[in-house]
Design a protein around this motif. Sequence first.
Motif, PDB file in Angstrom:
ATOM      1  N   UNK A 122       5.845   3.761  -2.728  1.00 51.06           N
ATOM      2  CA  UNK A 122       7.058   4.378  -3.258  1.00 51.06           C
ATOM      3  C   UNK A 122       7.761   3.412  -4.199  1.00 51.06           C
ATOM      4  N   UNK A 123       8.090   3.884  -5.400  1.00 48.46           N
ATOM      5  CA  UNK A 123       8.746   3.045  -6.388  1.00 48.46           C
ATOM      6  C   UNK A 123      10.231   2.896  -6.137  1.00 48.46           C
ATOM      7  N   UNK A 124      10.928   2.231  -7.070  1.00 53.43           N
ATOM      8  CA  UNK A 124      12.373   2.028  -6.916  1.00 53.43           C
ATOM      9  C   UNK A 124      13.124   3.351  -6.886  1.00 53.43           C
ATOM     10  N   UNK A 125      14.168   3.410  -6.046  1.00 56.54           N
ATOM     11  CA  UNK A 125      15.112   4.522  -5.981  1.00 56.54           C
ATOM     12  C   UNK A 125      14.461   5.856  -5.613  1.00 56.54           C
ATOM     13  N   UNK A 126      13.316   5.807  -4.986  1.00 55.12           N
ATOM     14  CA  UNK A 126      12.687   7.033  -4.479  1.00 55.12           C
ATOM     15  C   UNK A 126      13.456   7.504  -3.250  1.00 55.12           C
ATOM     16  N   UNK A 127      13.577   8.807  -3.090  1.00 50.66           N
ATOM     17  CA  UNK A 127      14.209   9.399  -1.911  1.00 50.66           C
ATOM     18  C   UNK A 127      13.163  10.197  -1.136  1.00 50.66           C
TER      19      UNK A 127
ATOM     20  N   UNK B 184      12.001  12.373  -5.871  1.00 53.58           N
ATOM     21  CA  UNK B 184      12.700  12.794  -4.655  1.00 53.58           C
ATOM     22  C   UNK B 184      11.936  13.907  -3.943  1.00 53.58           C
ATOM     23  N   UNK B 185      11.783  13.729  -2.636  1.00 51.72           N
ATOM     24  CA  UNK B 185      11.301  14.800  -1.755  1.00 51.72           C
ATOM     25  C   UNK B 185      12.234  14.754  -0.560  1.00 51.72           C
TER      26      UNK B 185
ATOM     27  N   UNK C  40       5.293  17.829   2.327  1.00 54.98           N
ATOM     28  CA  UNK C  40       4.121  16.977   2.511  1.00 54.98           C
ATOM     29  C   UNK C  40       3.554  16.601   1.150  1.00 54.98           C
ATOM     30  N   UNK C  41       3.314  15.305   0.981  1.00 57.65           N
ATOM     31  CA  UNK C  41       2.656  14.781  -0.211  1.00 57.65           C
ATOM     32  C   UNK C  41       1.473  13.932   0.244  1.00 57.65           C
ATOM     33  N   UNK C  42       0.267  14.445   0.028  1.00 63.48           N
ATOM     34  CA  UNK C  42      -0.930  13.706   0.395  1.00 63.48           C
ATOM     35  C   UNK C  42      -1.871  13.600  -0.778  1.00 63.48           C
ATOM     36  N   UNK C  43      -2.412  12.393  -1.024  1.00 63.13           N
ATOM     37  CA  UNK C  43      -3.338  12.151  -2.135  1.00 63.13           C
ATOM     38  C   UNK C  43      -2.736  12.643  -3.448  1.00 63.13           C
TER      39      UNK C  43
ATOM     40  N   UNK D 164      10.813  13.116 -10.474  1.00 62.74           N
ATOM     41  CA  UNK D 164      10.324  14.405  -9.962  1.00 62.74           C
ATOM     42  C   UNK D 164      11.214  14.864  -8.822  1.00 62.74           C
ATOM     43  N   UNK D 165      11.492  16.176  -8.785  1.00 65.10           N
ATOM     44  CA  UNK D 165      12.190  16.766  -7.642  1.00 65.10           C
ATOM     45  C   UNK D 165      11.211  17.705  -6.940  1.00 65.10           C
ATOM     46  N   UNK D 166      10.908  17.367  -5.698  1.00 65.33           N
ATOM     47  CA  UNK D 166       9.880  18.084  -4.942  1.00 65.33           C
ATOM     48  C   UNK D 166      10.574  18.887  -3.858  1.00 65.33           C
ATOM     49  N   UNK D 167      10.464  20.215  -3.938  1.00 63.14           N
ATOM     50  CA  UNK D 167      11.297  21.100  -3.138  1.00 63.14           C
ATOM     51  C   UNK D 167      10.944  21.171  -1.671  1.00 63.14           C
TER      52      UNK D 167
END
Length: 459
Positions: free
Chosen positions: A341-346, A363-364, A369-372, A379-382
């Motif tokens: 995870x990079x800087x300022x990731x949520x 952000x997630x 779920x984030x795999x591979x 990015x905003x991941x709902x």
Amino acid sequence: MALDVVIMAAGQGTRMKSSLPKVLHRLAGRPLLQHVIDAAARLQADRLIAVVGHGADTVRAAMAQAAPALHFVVQQPQLGTGHAVQQAVPALADEGTTLILNGDVPLIDTETARALVAACDGRRLALLTVHLADPTGYGRIVRQGAGVRAIVEHKDASAEQREIREVYTGMMAAPTAHLKRWLAQLKNDNAQGEYYLTDVVALAVADGVEVVAAHPADEIEVLGVNSPAQLADLERRLQRRHAERLLAEGVRLADPARFDLRGTLRCGRDVEIDINCVFEGRVVLGDNVRIGPNCVIRNAEIAEGAVIHACTHIDGDTLGVTVGQGALIGPFARLRPGADLGPEVHIGNFVEVKNSTLARGAKANHLAYLGDATVGERVNYGAGSITANYDGANKHRTVIGDDVHVGSNCVLVAPVTLGAGATIGGGSTISKDAPAGQLTVARAKQVSLPGWQRPQKKK
């Protein structure tokens, strides 16, 4: 001069009331025997020998990878401590020094073991002794002047001898040639019918060999484990020692009594750790990191200013986990091996990340779920969205470009690429690449059926 180390690890440990061999019960996340092996290995001995008996095959299997240089000998049946060391005699050098340690006394320090070997100097019988406030159950050290003349077992000691506070810890260093001769002379003419290693003291005195004592720096080094209660007590003593070291380095522990370290932990300045946190493997915390309560962190590096909120589980296993500067993780998040995870990731509550890279500001925030996956910046991941990365046989990768917005309850069927700036409509199942900068929606047409009635229960 040759140095052989013999670790006695054959006992059943009946008071543990367990089918697991006693030396494989865990202290700070590692088997008791592993602690002793690690301390002995730092002596760079010529031979490292473990005497096993009860559960010998299980002990061998458990130590196969952790200590490949360890040589095993079997004591069967178990006829006392002297009999145990007798089994190791064929594996010992003809000259030099033999150091005898106990597999159920896990916190012996390498420097203490080295001092014991130095006290022997290939010429003397050196015993590791300690003064205890309550010596009940231990063999007493009987001296004549400064020299040691005998070890008297507690049950055999007179009232006067039971007042002695100096006791034998079960560890010694002896000239190997002398030791072999003494072991051959041991007798089992006692109520237990066992061969006692402590009888070599009298044999050394009879031979005119000087018997000396060395002492540990801390009582914790010689405390053995014979019951679950003793194991729990030693665990808390060890964890308190870890906590005091961290406090001395400036780490803020909310409660040192509710802290567990089962590996190595390196902290920068102004680190705060709340209650009931467990650190396993290798963990590095940068400056100003805050760890909330009830977190488990294993094999991870967490950069400056990151916050790990309550009840987060991070397990880097062999791949590791990296959390960037200023990132916010949790509560109730799960980071699995390969999460980078990079800087300022949520990463918010009930979000799982495995073998995925998230760039700055991604952000997630919940229920995802984030795999591979490779996720770009901002990015905003709902909520409720997942990467479907497994086809039943192989894993596939999802690539999400910078500034993508993924709506709620989406399924991204890998392999698939979402171009930079793309928007994915909520509830979509995406199985083809989505163009950059466009809205992509993939869901069935909504239909309303007039006159439809919900089925009713039969009365």
